[in-house]
Design an enzyme around this catalytic site. Structure first.
Site, mmCIF file in Angstrom:
data_model
loop_
_atom_site.group_PDB
_atom_site.id
_atom_site.type_symbol
_atom_site.label_atom_id
_atom_site.label_comp_id
_atom_site.label_asym_id
_atom_site.label_seq_id
_atom_site.Cartn_x
_atom_site.Cartn_y
_atom_site.Cartn_z
ATOM 1 N N GLY A 158 0.916 -1.341 -0.094
ATOM 2 C CA GLY A 158 -0.110 -0.008 0.051
ATOM 3 C C GLY A 158 0.945 1.089 -0.023
ATOM 4 N N ARG A 159 0.278 2.409 0.789
ATOM 5 C CA ARG A 159 0.859 3.386 0.676
ATOM 6 C C ARG A 159 2.537 3.480 1.028
ATOM 7 N NH1 ARG A 159 -4.248 6.080 2.186
ATOM 8 N NH2 ARG A 159 -3.732 5.254 4.242
ATOM 9 N N ILE A 160 2.633 2.905 2.477
ATOM 10 C CA ILE A 160 3.780 2.854 2.949
ATOM 11 C C ILE A 160 4.859 1.895 2.429
ATOM 12 C CG2 ILE A 160 4.970 2.647 5.177
ATOM 13 C CD1 ILE A 160 2.392 3.404 6.581
ATOM 14 N N THR A 239 7.414 -2.495 10.791
ATOM 15 C CA THR A 239 7.078 -1.202 11.190
ATOM 16 C C THR A 239 5.511 -1.294 11.146
ATOM 17 O OG1 THR A 239 7.490 -0.361 8.867
ATOM 18 C CG2 THR A 239 8.966 -0.066 10.605
ATOM 19 N N SER A 240 4.996 -2.563 10.958
ATOM 20 C CA SER A 240 3.439 -2.534 10.854
ATOM 21 C C SER A 240 2.722 -2.517 12.290
ATOM 22 C CB SER A 240 3.151 -3.697 9.820
ATOM 23 O OG SER A 240 3.362 -4.962 10.505
ATOM 24 N N ARG A 241 2.493 -3.774 12.680
ATOM 25 C CA ARG A 241 2.003 -3.905 14.032
ATOM 26 C C ARG A 241 2.518 -5.124 14.749
ATOM 27 N NH1 ARG A 241 0.600 0.745 13.831
ATOM 28 N NH2 ARG A 241 -1.424 1.497 14.447
ATOM 29 N N GLU A 270 3.261 -4.330 23.699
ATOM 30 C CA GLU A 270 3.856 -3.221 23.468
ATOM 31 C C GLU A 270 3.507 -2.475 24.818
ATOM 32 O OE1 GLU A 270 3.151 -0.239 20.191
ATOM 33 O OE2 GLU A 270 3.965 -2.000 18.843
ATOM 34 N N HIS A 289 8.229 2.121 18.891
ATOM 35 C CA HIS A 289 6.978 2.342 17.959
ATOM 36 C C HIS A 289 7.070 3.961 17.636
ATOM 37 C CE1 HIS A 289 2.636 1.074 17.015
ATOM 38 N NE2 HIS A 289 3.169 2.099 15.980
ATOM 39 N N ALA A 291 7.996 5.028 14.335
ATOM 40 C CA ALA A 291 8.020 5.233 12.922
ATOM 41 C C ALA A 291 7.421 6.530 12.328
ATOM 42 C CB ALA A 291 7.290 4.055 12.108
HETATM 43 C C1 DGY Z 1 -0.106 4.421 13.154
HETATM 44 O O1 DGY Z 1 -0.212 5.777 12.719
HETATM 45 O O2 DGY Z 1 -0.703 3.766 12.745
HETATM 46 C C2 DGY Z 1 1.290 4.545 13.727
HETATM 47 O O3 DGY Z 1 1.521 3.072 14.198
HETATM 48 C C3 DGY Z 1 1.469 5.353 14.544
HETATM 49 O O4 DGY Z 1 1.942 6.524 14.033
#
Ligand code: DGY
Length: 332
Positions: A158-160, A239-241, A270, A289, A291
């Site tokens: 997706g975007r990221i 960097t997702s969840r 977390e 967390h 990012a």
């Molecule tokens: C989000 O926006 O979902 C990130 O995990 C925190 O910025």
């Protein structure tokens, strides 16, 4: 008495968001560094027209019951909204907002920073120096894989994910991706990206970067079996969840050399407990967390979250700018 809408803001956010909220609402802002305890949160949202939540606040039926039927909007200060039971909100006519777009590049920057840091052993090198272990230049000291020219597998395009691909292009990387849906040909062409089934992507990638939403399907997506498909030198970046990766399986894979290294911006749970086995491993890099944590991006997220909150509590009610449940305005 005030006829200004009553709202609760579940944490201090940048002024770009706080200022317009305070100007227009009867606002209570939770000032502590830690999230409001559950009972306090439920008490604070009672009678509110709108609530600005963070990913640390669970929005479910209990929350919605506590708030009451006058609640019109939950504005989540994040692009992710797995902390919100969206169908429950929709069923009650509550709009849910998030902050898409503004954090895409900032998040991709950190994903790439983690990829490079874990691959080139930056945190390990820093620890080595600080421990007084640097005695001389060493031909075999802290060797890692090259990033330039390597193969990156992006899971979730997706975007990221695509923003990570743009960075990978600059490093001359071969770009593979996997997603539930194949991207349009023009998108694949723009990034020179090749769609692969997950198994093949994991087997061929030197670096694997995760960019999926957290859903029932993606919970523990990266487990013992998937880790076993990866190269023994591969670097996994998340960097997702946190729950997208099985932490026990990951610690085991890192310890046994099933994969080379991991870099995590997100963990499960977390925060990660300080005695978690992952933190005892030199080939695991963990950051808290962060990012989206650039000053500019957190300011833009605050502006967007405030805009969603204020539109949701306006009289007459307005459509919020970035709803995740637009169907709330157009019930079937
Ligand atoms: C989000 O926006 O979902 C990130 O995990 C925190 O910025």
């Amino acid at each position: 008495m005030t006829d200004r809408p009553k709202v609760f803001v579940a944490r201090q956010i940048p002024d770009d968001g706080i200022a317009p909220i305070v100007a227009a609402c009867d606002a209570r802002i939770w000032e502590d560094e830690l999230p409001p305890p559950r009972a306090t949160l439920l008490d604070a949202v009672r009678g509110c027209a709108g609530v600005l939540t963070l990913l640390t606040d669970t929005v479910d039926d209990e929350f919605l019951d506590a708030a009451g039927p006058q609640l019109t909007v939950v504005s989540n200060y994040a692009v992710g909204f797995d902390n919100v039971d969206v169908p429950a909100c929709t069923a009650r006519g509550v709009a849910v907002g998030n902050t898409p777009g503004v954090l895409t590049d900032t998040t991709a920057d950190l994903a790439f920073a983690l990829l490079m840091a874990a691959g080139r052993r930056v945190a390990e090198g820093d620890r080595y120096v600080r421990a007084g272990r640097w005695k001389t230049w060493g031909p075999l000291l802290l060797l890692g894989p090259d990033v330039h020219g390597a193969t990156i597998g992006i899971v979730g395009f997706g975007r990221i994910g695509q923003a990570v691909a743009r960075r990978a292009m600059g490093f001359g990387m071969t770009i593979l991706y996997h997603d539930v849906q194949r991207a349009q040909a023009a998108v694949e062409e723009a990034y020179g990206a090749t769609f692969l089934p997950l198994e093949e992507l994991l087997a061929r990638s030197d670096f694997v970067s995760l960019h999926v939403n957290l859903t029932a399907e993606t919970t523990k997506l990266i487990n013992t079996e998937k880790l076993s498909w990866m190269k023994p030198t591969a670097v996994l970046v998340n960097t997702s969840r946190g729950p997208v990766v099985d932490p026990v399986a990951l610690a085991d894979a890192l310890r046994r050399g099933i994969i080379g290294a991991a870099a995590l911006d997100v963990t499960d749970p977390e925060p990660i407990p300080s005695d978690d086995p992952l933190l005892s491993l030199d080939n695991c890099l963990v950051v808290p967390h962060i990012a989206s944590a650039s000053r500019a991006t957190r300011g833009k997220m605050a502006e967007m979250a405030a805009a969603n909150l204020l539109a949701g509590v306006a009289q007459p009610q307005q459509r919020i700018p970035t709803p995740v449940n637009p169907e709330v305005y157009d019930p079937a």
